[in-house]
Design a protein around this motif. Structure first.
Motif, PDB file in Angstrom:
ATOM      1  N   ALA A  81     -15.792  37.873 -32.290  1.00 31.59           N
ATOM      2  CA  ALA A  81     -16.081  37.468 -30.910  1.00 31.59           C
ATOM      3  C   ALA A  81     -15.300  38.339 -29.926  1.00 31.59           C
ATOM      4  CB  ALA A  81     -15.728  35.995 -30.713  1.00 31.59           C
ATOM      5  N   ARG A  82     -14.083  38.668 -30.298  1.00 25.74           N
ATOM      6  CA  ARG A  82     -13.258  39.539 -29.448  1.00 25.74           C
ATOM      7  C   ARG A  82     -13.872  40.927 -29.343  1.00 25.74           C
ATOM      8  NH1 ARG A  82      -6.858  40.791 -30.750  1.00 25.74           N
ATOM      9  NH2 ARG A  82      -6.407  42.033 -28.885  1.00 25.74           N
ATOM     10  N   LEU A  83     -14.364  41.446 -30.477  1.00 27.52           N
ATOM     11  CA  LEU A  83     -15.027  42.750 -30.468  1.00 27.52           C
ATOM     12  C   LEU A  83     -16.305  42.696 -29.637  1.00 27.52           C
ATOM     13  CD1 LEU A  83     -14.503  43.742 -34.214  1.00 27.52           C
ATOM     14  CD2 LEU A  83     -13.624  45.005 -32.231  1.00 27.52           C
ATOM     15  N   ASP A  84     -17.001  41.549 -29.696  1.00 35.36           N
ATOM     16  CA  ASP A  84     -18.191  41.340 -28.862  1.00 35.36           C
ATOM     17  C   ASP A  84     -17.845  41.532 -27.379  1.00 35.36           C
ATOM     18  OD1 ASP A  84     -20.443  40.906 -30.393  1.00 35.36           O
ATOM     19  OD2 ASP A  84     -20.314  38.723 -30.347  1.00 35.36           O
ATOM     20  N   LYS A  85     -16.792  40.848 -26.942  1.00 34.40           N
ATOM     21  CA  LYS A  85     -16.385  40.892 -25.540  1.00 34.40           C
ATOM     22  C   LYS A  85     -15.937  42.288 -25.118  1.00 34.40           C
ATOM     23  CE  LYS A  85     -14.988  36.031 -25.200  1.00 34.40           C
ATOM     24  NZ  LYS A  85     -13.856  35.098 -25.018  1.00 34.40           N
ATOM     25  N   GLU A  86     -15.394  43.026 -26.071  1.00 28.47           N
ATOM     26  CA  GLU A  86     -14.894  44.375 -25.768  1.00 28.47           C
ATOM     27  C   GLU A  86     -15.989  45.435 -25.871  1.00 28.47           C
ATOM     28  OE1 GLU A  86     -10.367  43.427 -27.420  1.00 28.47           O
ATOM     29  OE2 GLU A  86     -11.745  44.649 -28.615  1.00 28.47           O
ATOM     30  N   VAL A  90     -23.014  45.265 -31.731  1.00 23.68           N
ATOM     31  CA  VAL A  90     -24.408  45.208 -31.300  1.00 23.68           C
ATOM     32  C   VAL A  90     -24.672  43.778 -30.847  1.00 23.68           C
ATOM     33  CG1 VAL A  90     -26.816  45.362 -32.043  1.00 23.68           C
ATOM     34  CG2 VAL A  90     -25.148  47.067 -32.830  1.00 23.68           C
ATOM     35  N   ALA A  91     -25.021  43.622 -29.594  1.00 22.17           N
ATOM     36  CA  ALA A  91     -25.222  42.297 -29.007  1.00 22.17           C
ATOM     37  C   ALA A  91     -26.250  41.488 -29.795  1.00 22.17           C
ATOM     38  CB  ALA A  91     -25.668  42.431 -27.557  1.00 22.17           C
ATOM     39  N   GLY A  92     -25.896  40.243 -30.070  1.00 22.54           N
ATOM     40  CA  GLY A  92     -26.816  39.343 -30.755  1.00 22.54           C
ATOM     41  C   GLY A  92     -26.822  39.446 -32.267  1.00 22.54           C
ATOM     42  N   SER A  93     -25.993  40.333 -32.822  1.00 22.15           N
ATOM     43  CA  SER A  93     -26.005  40.516 -34.283  1.00 22.15           C
ATOM     44  C   SER A  93     -25.020  39.607 -35.009  1.00 22.15           C
ATOM     45  CB  SER A  93     -25.699  41.978 -34.639  1.00 22.15           C
ATOM     46  OG  SER A  93     -24.376  42.341 -34.279  1.00 22.15           O
ATOM     47  N   ARG A  94     -24.108  38.981 -34.279  1.00 25.12           N
ATOM     48  CA  ARG A  94     -23.045  38.188 -34.918  1.00 25.12           C
ATOM     49  C   ARG A  94     -23.553  36.830 -35.398  1.00 25.12           C
ATOM     50  NH1 ARG A  94     -18.925  34.816 -32.571  1.00 25.12           N
ATOM     51  NH2 ARG A  94     -19.624  35.440 -30.489  1.00 25.12           N
ATOM     52  N   PHE A  95     -23.130  36.435 -36.596  1.00 27.54           N
ATOM     53  CA  PHE A  95     -23.448  35.104 -37.121  1.00 27.54           C
ATOM     54  C   PHE A  95     -22.410  34.719 -38.175  1.00 27.54           C
ATOM     55  CE2 PHE A  95     -25.333  37.930 -40.185  1.00 27.54           C
ATOM     56  CZ  PHE A  95     -25.259  37.280 -41.397  1.00 27.54           C
TER      57      PHE A  95
END
Length: 248
Positions: A81-86, A90-95
């Protein structure tokens, strides 16, 4: 027959031309299932997942400093999540690909009781835990000891592993009588593989939600997207559950 052989070779060549490679950073607790999943992924798709294992926190530092990883299988959900914010993913790929379970384990049979009372007895030489600053299972272990009001008492006996794999090694080689490790390291197909263990109740620590994400370096790599899709497949789910993980 000759025409069929030529066609078969042509098909193989075409498959090979589209086969790719993906660099995957994998939390150490997920080593065995990741290896099994990667082998089947290669067999089914032709793509190769190159796996590197280590502590989630150390991978974060490496990724932030430009390490060539394309997919990250973390031992928590906060780091991805931290890497997402930074902007590192790739947006939307995290699960969430797995929900982990912490156990207190000993290589000695009957050494750990079903309620973890051995911690209160003090009758052990060393207790191994992963570095809580870089390994989520280590953080969960410290939370558990704090909740039990035993952290101060066991502090002199604590041995810190760099990651959960080294933590397990300390106990498996006898350098520590006890270790807080991932259930996946000592559990397979519904049973304890060796030694004795206490499965720590989930209420003792924050949930261990393990998230996967495609990193920025993997955004244009079809093998990266294919690997994450394969991680959601019935085959991968069966493997994940066979090591004692839950699915979210």
């Amino acid at each position: 027959m000759k025409r069929l052989s030529v066609l078969f070779i042509t098909l193989l060549a075409a498959a090979g031309a589209h086969a790719g490679e993906v660099q995957v950073a994998v939390a150490a607790n997920f080593t065995a299932p990741a290896q099994q999943i990667a082998a089947e992924f290669a067999r089914k798709t032709g793509h190769k997942a190159v796996l590197s294992f280590g502590a989630t926190g150390k991978f974060y530092a490496q990724i932030s400093n430009g390490a060539p990883f394309e997919v990250f299988l973390a031992a928590d959900d906060t780091t991805p999540a931290r890497l997402d914010k930074e902007g590192g993913t790739v947006a939307g790929s995290r699960f969430t690909y797995a929900v982990g379970t912490l156990v207190l384990w000993s290589a000695k049979a009957d050494f750990v009781d079903g309620k973890g009372e051995v911690l209160k007895s003090g009758k052990f030489n060393k207790l191994s835990v992963a570095n809580p600053k870089t390994a989520p299972y280590g953080a969960a272990a410290i939370e558990t000891l704090t909740r039990l009001k035993l952290l101060d008492a066991v502090q002199p006996k604590l041995v810190q592993g760099e990651n959960i794999a080294q933590t397990f090694q300390f106990a498996s080689t006898g350098n520590a009588d006890l270790a807080f490790v991932a259930l996946s390291q000592v559990f397979k197909d519904g049973k304890l593989s060796s030694g004795s263990a206490w499965i720590v109740p989930g209420a003792m620590h924050e949930p261990i939600h393990q998230d996967a994400v495609i990193l920025t370096k993997g955004k244009d790599n079809p093998a990266a997207a294919a690997f994450l899709e394969f991680l959601k497949s019935p085959y991968a789910h069966a493997v994940i559950q066979s090591y004692g993980y839950a699915l979210r």
